[in-house]
Design an enzyme around this catalytic site. Structure first.
Site, PDB file in Angstrom:
ATOM      1  N   ASP A  36      59.667  40.791  65.192  1.00  0.00           N
ATOM      2  CA  ASP A  36      58.246  41.006  64.919  1.00  0.00           C
ATOM      3  C   ASP A  36      57.975  42.360  64.272  1.00  0.00           C
ATOM      4  O   ASP A  36      56.874  42.596  63.770  1.00  0.00           O
ATOM      5  CB  ASP A  36      57.427  40.862  66.214  1.00  0.00           C
ATOM      6  CG  ASP A  36      57.401  39.420  66.720  1.00  0.00           C
ATOM      7  OD1 ASP A  36      58.079  38.572  66.116  1.00  0.00           O
ATOM      8  OD2 ASP A  36      56.715  39.154  67.723  1.00  0.00           O
ATOM      9  N   ASP A 274      28.163  39.639  23.758  1.00  0.00           N
ATOM     10  CA  ASP A 274      29.568  39.271  23.877  1.00  0.00           C
ATOM     11  C   ASP A 274      29.788  38.397  25.114  1.00  0.00           C
ATOM     12  O   ASP A 274      30.740  37.634  25.182  1.00  0.00           O
ATOM     13  CB  ASP A 274      30.440  40.523  23.962  1.00  0.00           C
ATOM     14  CG  ASP A 274      31.916  40.155  23.954  1.00  0.00           C
ATOM     15  OD1 ASP A 274      32.403  39.760  22.884  1.00  0.00           O
ATOM     16  OD2 ASP A 274      32.557  40.227  25.020  1.00  0.00           O
ATOM     17  N   GLY A 409      35.371  35.888  24.072  1.00  0.00           N
ATOM     18  CA  GLY A 409      34.428  35.050  23.347  1.00  0.00           C
ATOM     19  C   GLY A 409      34.873  34.577  21.976  1.00  0.00           C
ATOM     20  O   GLY A 409      35.077  33.390  21.747  1.00  0.00           O
ATOM     21  N   LEU A 410      35.065  35.514  21.036  1.00  0.00           N
ATOM     22  CA  LEU A 410      35.405  35.084  19.682  1.00  0.00           C
ATOM     23  C   LEU A 410      36.788  34.473  19.633  1.00  0.00           C
ATOM     24  O   LEU A 410      37.051  33.554  18.876  1.00  0.00           O
ATOM     25  CB  LEU A 410      35.314  36.271  18.724  1.00  0.00           C
ATOM     26  CG  LEU A 410      33.889  36.589  18.287  1.00  0.00           C
ATOM     27  CD1 LEU A 410      33.876  37.800  17.375  1.00  0.00           C
ATOM     28  CD2 LEU A 410      33.259  35.384  17.589  1.00  0.00           C
TER      29      LEU A 410
HETATM   30  S1  SF4 Z   1      61.795  34.146  65.614  1.00  0.00           S
HETATM   31 FE1  SF4 Z   1      59.587  34.326  65.249  1.00  0.00          FE
HETATM   32  S2  SF4 Z   1      58.807  35.225  67.147  1.00  0.00           S
HETATM   33 FE2  SF4 Z   1      61.022  35.576  67.130  1.00  0.00          FE
HETATM   34  S3  SF4 Z   1      61.304  37.567  66.241  1.00  0.00           S
HETATM   35 FE3  SF4 Z   1      61.460  36.101  64.580  1.00  0.00          FE
HETATM   36  S4  SF4 Z   1      59.374  35.992  63.779  1.00  0.00           S
HETATM   37 FE4  SF4 Z   1      59.228  36.926  65.788  1.00  0.00          FE
END
Ligand code: SF4
Lengths: 522, 439
Positions: A36, A274, A409-410
């Site tokens: 994480d 324009d 535009g043009l």
């Molecule tokens: S498996 Fe999912 S919850 Fe586990 S560390 Fe990896 S991202 Fe995080």
């Protein structure tokens, strides 16, 4: 169980990180496995921050599970306090730790740290990132803000800006300038840039400017109730909204409206000849609720576009977005499934998408230009230059960034007149965007969706006839269709087919094409 | 540049005591490997059974959203799945059924476990067996875990490859298996070298397509192309294969030693070996010499990331003239890394695992000229005036074998060259810290 490839929002603890990283003197201890920690790169890479987010992860492993993850949390918490000496701490769990139910709040409290420790509830299996920002800020405000005497001069708090926000850095500067023009000072900006001590004296402001309802609406409501502070409902993105916002500030603060519009260029840029070619351009708007609502208003009332689709990915804003969509005669698209968004865009065949980075990719696939109006963000959404969305300068920035992806535009006429010129082939995009951009005739791209919900894979090739009842195109009509500029060809094809179907025609000839054109001409 | 010569009679860092600290580990989980594995295996689909966090990790680690046909997805567990396991299995069967119906091109489906699926004890092994029965023979369903509570970054690839080993066909004769996902261009170069040596048949794990799965048996010799494949190697050994241990094929010296080990096992003559390798060796040395100028005499500090750290430190110290201060690795497999450790001159701290705050303190104290670290740490280190190289790039880009040796040196040299080019920006008109970095 829901199959997901790309997501508009991360998990709620990423929202907590956005609040913590925006603030100073606050530290977040997150009960989470090592993987994480990827979330740090959102801040250090996408936002290019020069310091690590103030987050400690316990990074428990499988072997800790049977043993003592709670102790691990306690020691991580104590170590974080000793190393960083924050003025306040927040503690919470990511999705995995939520399952092992260690109660970070109770554990942190048992340490008896000499600073406020605020426990977060971040239900990972039902809520998402924006809930996380809103909830974290609410809990912090509830824990720290106390009734204090109002400042003598009229002041407001700017609430809602967070780390990793879409142009929050520059919006704060712009709103501060707008308020100062009215004679209103800023008491605190929070969460971004605030310390826990600043939160303690939020109550000194006379009212709150709710910049981003996604991140601070719950706190705004709480402060209205508990601290007697009214808050602004209008988000000043766009000329009309900025004017309304100043009116609202005037009403709340009891001050006459004063505004210096001398630097506002959008109205004249939009009126100048324009820009005539912008008239009735079909746009599809999708983003977070706040930015989508603002963009729809600008698109119709300030750019002269035709809004053909409107939606948001955050359900919390569904009601507001539905109401605005109804006012545009549309049904709102509220979904966090990008395949549904893609299918809706393909069906609407707009000439421009106003969306997020996700829609930018969808646009690339469908050959439709896109301007980004909202989070989720990408490194490109943190420009070095000043580029707010709010206030007068925000309106100027929006004009430029929405017009930029379009064929000028043009140039549009030249493309039409010299259709056969080899340099004007369908793959040629707007000349100012270089070789990388392309129309729908460009790189074909994979047409089948990788994975998705139960709904059938959306038809990627917008012009492809879908139903078997569609009339056959005669070769001459096909040739004629190819002479129509690529950016309106899909629409022409669909309209002609609808025209033919309504009349029960079996074949489409050149005449059918022009009769349909006359029929649908506005 | 430097002439490769084994350390005379020394054991290098083989017996150096390892610093082990326990604290916050700033590393990816094994799911990250899906980013390159799904590109490598063109008929495979990776279905992570996890949370919104896992989906967000994959999206963020990919850096850019690769919208073109991603062959991976996350089955995000929701509250109702947590309530009862029977439901989760039924939901999984349904999602897999839909997925395979929509993607008839998929021949291999990996059910990838995550932290949440492991904590709730969702048995993906059994689910894979069940689904395998349903979808065989068209699709083989396998299971591995990329969870952060079990695996660190590249260990995900190890788990994936190991899961494929029991299903490999049996071989009778002599053969070579090269294990480790390599970019196609590098794989082709390697195949040309091995063909030149007359070594064959050569099997690749992972194979690009299911029908290319390499046979394995008692006559099989395994050469690892990546150092993080301990489980895979053990699984191959259980199938009777024999491991070849050698320095890893980074740089001219590593590539030569790696090929020499294979040549030895296959009885290739010295003349033939020289004839095949002389030209690319010379080319590699020239390329490294051309790129490594800024590295000579500089110090390098590795934060743990991919398990490539030891071989890379060996390359940087012996072929590019750098001095290693600390070589951190998430996991030190002494058996597999022995030959590289032996070539690494004593001196650097060898650390395994991590307490990121303490390690940052050490890096700040040492002020290395170059810090190799993850994406979460790079900009903060740069803001403190320490040049960095993102470690993840070393896993995503072609860096193996002779013709990438110069590029590999160049990857490390670029941050230092850039620092030199931009030297004039530092400090601003009033002096002081680098401008612009948000706190
Ligand atoms: S498996 Fe999912 S919850 Fe586990 S560390 Fe990896 S991202 Fe995080």
């Amino acid at each position: 169980m829901k199959l997901t490839v790309w997501t508009y929002e991360g998990p709620p603890h990423v929202g907590a990180m956005r609040v913590a990283t925006g603030m100073h003197g606050l530290h977040l201890v997150l009960h989470a496995p090592q993987g994480d920690t990827y979330a740090d790169l959102l801040f250090t890479m996408i936002e290019r921050r020069g310091s690590r987010p103030p987050v400690t992860y316990t990074t428990f492993q499988a072997r800790d599970l049977g043993a003592d993850t709670a102790n691990l949390f306690r020691s991580a918490c104590r170590d974080a306090w000793e190393r960083f000496r924050p003025a306040a701490m927040i503690v919470g769990a990511s999705c995995t730790a939520e399952l092992i139910q260690d109660d970070p709040g109770g554990l942190a409290e048992s340490l008896g740290l000499p600073v406020p420790v605020v426990a977060l509830e971040l239900p990972s299996y039902s809520r998402k990132e924006n809930f996380g920002t809103d909830e974290t800020f609410l809990r912090l405000v509830r824990a720290l803000a106390r009734p204090v005497a109002r400042t003598q001069a009229v002041t407001a708090n700017l609430i809602g800006p967070v780390a990793l926000g879409f142009r929050h850095r520059d919006d704060v500067a712009e709103v501060t300038r707008l308020l100062s023009g009215m004679g209103v000072g800023v008491n605190a900006v929070a969460p971004m840039g605030a310390t826990p001590a600043d939160l303690a004296r939020l109550g000194a402001a006379h009212f709150n400017v709710l910049m981003y309802p996604e991140h601070a609406e719950a706190a705004a409501r709480w402060m209205e109730r508990e601290l007697g502070q009214p808050y602004t409902r209008v988000v000043p993105v766009g000329v009309g909204a900025t004017r309304d916002f100043l009116q609202e500030v005037g009403r709340i603060a009891g001050l006459p409206v004063r505004a210096d519009e001398s630097c506002l260029r959008l109205p004249w840029w939009s009126r100048s000849v324009d820009s005539t070619y912008l008239t009735g351009k079909r746009v599809f708007v999708f983003g977070d609720g706040t930015h989508a609502i603002a963009a729809a208003r600008i698109a119709r009332d300030e750019m002269g576009f035709d809004v053909v689709g409107l939606g948001c990915y955050n359900r919390e804003m569904a009601r507001a977005v539905r109401a605005v969509a109804a006012a545009h005669g549309l049904e709102a698209l509220v979904t966090d499934d990008y395949l549904e968004v893609e299918a809706a865009i393909a069906a609407a065949a707009p000439e421009l998408i106003l969306g997020t980075q996700m829609e930018r990719h969808i646009g690339k696939r469908l050959g439709i230009p896109c301007a980004v109006i909202s989070a989720p963000v990408h490194v490109q959404d943190f420009p070095a230059r000043y580029a707010p969305q709010m206030g007068w300068e925000g309106a100027n920035v929006i004009f430029d960034s929405w017009v930029h992806p379009l064929v000028m535009g043009l140039e549009e006429h030249l493309l039409t007149m010299f259709r056969e010129d080899f340099e004007f082939h369908d793959g040629a995009g707007p000349s100012h965007l270089g070789a990388g951009s392309h129309g729908p005739g460009g790189p074909p791209g994979p047409l089948a969706a990788a994975v998705g919900p139960a709904s059938p894979a959306p038809a990627r090739a917008a012009p492809a006839p879908v139903s078997s009842a569609v009339a056959a195109w005669l070769p001459a009509a096909e040739d004629e269709l190819r002479k129509i500029p690529f950016f309106v060809r899909a629409k022409a094809r669909r309209n002609t087919e609808r025209f033919a179907a309504e009349r029960g025609l079996a074949a489409i000839g050149v005449d059918t094409l022009y009769e349909a054109k006359a029929h649908y001409a506005r | 540049m430097t002439d490769p010569r084994p350390l005379a009679a020394g054991r290098g860092c083989r017996d150096t005591p390892v610093l082990k600290q326990r604290g916050q580990r700033e590393v990816f989980c094994g799911l990250t490997g899906i980013i390159w594995l799904h590109r490598k295996m063109q008929d495979a689909f990776f279905l992570v059974v996890g949370s919104r966090t896992c989906a967000h990790l994959l999206q963020s680690a990919a850096g850019v959203m690769i919208f073109a046909e991603p062959r991976f997805a996350t089955a995000v567990l929701e509250e109702k799945d947590l309530a009862g396991l029977a439901d989760a299995n039924a939901e999984l069967d349904r999602e897999v059924g839909r997925l395979l119906a929509r993607r008839p091109d998929i021949r291999r489906l990996f059910l990838v476990g995550s932290c949440p699926s492991e904590v709730i004890k969702l048995d993906l092994q059994r689910a894979a067996e069940r689904l395998n029965r349903q979808h065989a023979p068209h699709v083989a369903v396998l299971n591995w875990s990329g969870s952060g509570i079990e695996t660190t970054f590249t260990e995900g690839e190890d788990a994936c490859l190991a899961a494929m080993v029991p299903g490999l066909p049996s071989a009778s004769g002599r053969s070579l298996i090269v294990a480790g996902a390599l970019p196609d261009v590098v794989e082709d170069q390697m195949q040309r070298l091995l063909a030149g040596l007359g070594v064959g048949p050569v099997g690749l794990l992972p194979a690009r397509r299911a029908d290319g799965a390499p046979p394995v048996g008692p006559g099989t010799v395994v050469a690892l192309a990546q150092p993080f494949l301990g489980e895979t190697l053990a699984a191959l050994e259980r199938r009777g294969a024999r491991a070849l241990l050698a320095p890893f094929p980074f740089g001219e010296e590593g590539t030569t030693a790696w090929l020499a080990a294979i040549a030895g096992a296959f009885g290739v003559s010295a003349e033939r070996f020289d004839a095949v390798t002389a030209a690319p060796r010379a080319r590699a040395r020239r390329a490294v010499a051309a790129a490594a100028g800024p590295l000579a005499g500089r110090t390098v500090f590795f934060f743990p990331d991919s398990q490539l750290e030891v071989p890379l430190a060996r390359f940087l110290t012996r072929e590019c003239g750098m001095r290693a201060v600390e070589v951190g690795t998430p996991y030190l497999h002494r058996g597999i890394l022995g030959p590289d450790l032996e070539l690494l001159a004593p001196g650097p701290v060898i650390s395994e695992g991590q307490d990121v705050d303490l390690q940052l303190d050490r890096a700040r104290a040492a002020r290395p000229d170059l810090t190799v670290c993850g994406l979460g740490l790079a900009n903060p280190m740069e803001a403190e005036g320490l040049a960095t190289k993102w470690a993840i790039e070393l896993v995503f880009t072609p860096v193996h074998f002779y013709d990438q040796a110069g590029d590999l040196a160049g990857l490390f040299a670029r941050p230092l060259r850039r620092g030199g080019l931009l030297g004039g920006l530092a400090g601003g008109v009033m002096g002081g810290a680098p401008a612009g970095a948000a706190p």
